[in-house]
Design a protein around this motif. Sequence first.
Motif, mmCIF file in Angstrom:
data_model
loop_
_atom_site.group_PDB
_atom_site.id
_atom_site.type_symbol
_atom_site.label_atom_id
_atom_site.label_comp_id
_atom_site.label_asym_id
_atom_site.label_seq_id
_atom_site.Cartn_x
_atom_site.Cartn_y
_atom_site.Cartn_z
ATOM 1 N N VAL A 16 0.835 -1.205 0.000
ATOM 2 C CA VAL A 16 0.000 0.000 0.000
ATOM 3 C C VAL A 16 0.869 1.253 0.000
ATOM 4 O O VAL A 16 1.978 1.260 0.524
ATOM 5 C CB VAL A 16 -0.962 0.026 1.215
ATOM 6 C CG1 VAL A 16 -1.953 -1.123 1.146
ATOM 7 C CG2 VAL A 16 -0.195 -0.030 2.524
ATOM 8 N N GLY A 18 -1.002 4.312 0.528
ATOM 9 C CA GLY A 18 -1.866 5.291 1.178
ATOM 10 C C GLY A 18 -2.768 5.975 0.182
ATOM 11 O O GLY A 18 -3.734 6.644 0.563
ATOM 12 N N ILE A 20 -5.464 6.245 -3.191
ATOM 13 C CA ILE A 20 -6.805 5.697 -3.345
ATOM 14 C C ILE A 20 -6.804 4.302 -3.954
ATOM 15 O O ILE A 20 -7.605 3.448 -3.566
ATOM 16 C CB ILE A 20 -7.706 6.666 -4.156
ATOM 17 C CG1 ILE A 20 -9.177 6.238 -4.075
ATOM 18 C CG2 ILE A 20 -7.221 6.782 -5.595
ATOM 19 C CD1 ILE A 20 -10.135 7.294 -4.584
ATOM 20 N N MET A 23 -5.474 1.686 -1.256
ATOM 21 C CA MET A 23 -6.363 1.625 -0.096
ATOM 22 C C MET A 23 -7.679 0.951 -0.467
ATOM 23 O O MET A 23 -8.251 0.200 0.327
ATOM 24 C CB MET A 23 -6.606 3.023 0.467
ATOM 25 C CG MET A 23 -5.364 3.690 1.065
ATOM 26 S SD MET A 23 -4.573 2.723 2.379
ATOM 27 C CE MET A 23 -5.834 2.786 3.656
ATOM 28 N N TYR A 57 -4.496 3.664 10.013
ATOM 29 C CA TYR A 57 -5.616 2.942 9.388
ATOM 30 C C TYR A 57 -5.562 1.465 9.771
ATOM 31 O O TYR A 57 -6.582 0.860 10.115
ATOM 32 C CB TYR A 57 -5.571 3.091 7.867
ATOM 33 C CG TYR A 57 -6.598 2.244 7.149
ATOM 34 C CD1 TYR A 57 -7.893 2.709 6.962
ATOM 35 C CD2 TYR A 57 -6.274 0.970 6.686
ATOM 36 C CE1 TYR A 57 -8.854 1.928 6.327
ATOM 37 C CE2 TYR A 57 -7.222 0.179 6.059
ATOM 38 C CZ TYR A 57 -8.501 0.655 5.871
ATOM 39 O OH TYR A 57 -9.443 -0.123 5.246
ATOM 40 N N ALA A 150 -13.821 2.966 -3.291
ATOM 41 C CA ALA A 150 -13.361 3.762 -2.150
ATOM 42 C C ALA A 150 -14.418 4.776 -1.722
ATOM 43 O O ALA A 150 -14.686 4.948 -0.529
ATOM 44 C CB ALA A 150 -12.059 4.476 -2.502
ATOM 45 N N TYR A 157 -7.990 7.797 2.246
ATOM 46 C CA TYR A 157 -6.736 7.717 1.499
ATOM 47 C C TYR A 157 -6.028 9.063 1.598
ATOM 48 O O TYR A 157 -6.608 10.054 2.050
ATOM 49 C CB TYR A 157 -6.979 7.345 0.038
ATOM 50 C CG TYR A 157 -7.821 8.327 -0.735
ATOM 51 C CD1 TYR A 157 -7.238 9.370 -1.471
ATOM 52 C CD2 TYR A 157 -9.214 8.234 -0.744
ATOM 53 C CE1 TYR A 157 -8.017 10.278 -2.179
ATOM 54 C CE2 TYR A 157 -10.004 9.130 -1.444
ATOM 55 C CZ TYR A 157 -9.402 10.156 -2.161
ATOM 56 O OH TYR A 157 -10.178 11.052 -2.858
#
Length: 203
Positions: A16, A18, A20, A23, A57, A150, A157
């Motif tokens: 990941v 972070g 969009i 995430m 998160y 998302a 994000y």
Amino acid sequence: MIKLQGKLPRKIYVAVSGGIDSMAALDFLKRKHDVFALYFNHGTHHGMKAMKFVDKYCADNDIGFLTNVGTPRPKIDRESQEEYWRSIRYDWLERCTERQIVTAHHLDDCVETWVMSSMHGTGKIIPYSRNDKVLRPFRMTRKRDLELWANLNNVPYIKDDSNDDIKYTRNYVRHNMMPNVLRVNPGIHKVIAKKVREDEYST
């Protein structure tokens, strides 16, 4: 609609950033898989900010989290910043776990890569796997579908402003060239999707 290629193991690590795309991929996968998040911090201002965001998160959602420590290898002469970042990121990803790692590369990434590589003589498709360790099951999914996921599922994000900097080749292709590619061939995503499917069946 999010489409997955290949059969994923129950327990997977997810790379990941972070952003969009990754995430949304993490949120999608955590519903049916035992996920563990990996974040590579490049040491930039955004890198530190994104690392803290992903860490929080994961803590809030009871997801395991691992980030890199130590100093990566020095940059090689004539190695572009993009090549360097990609190389040290993959080196770390492939060292840090025995599990297979999923990335959020999607169909739009495949189109951009094909356009970039075609200008050097041969159009290339982002492969489904890298050394059977890194898997890219979202290659048939459009970026807009990850964004829709998302937004519909309130997935948080963080935006990296460097993604708008056209001094980086991929950003230049994405922001300056792709609008013209789509003008010449509005169906380019269908063309590359066919190549992605053929690549899946050949591996």
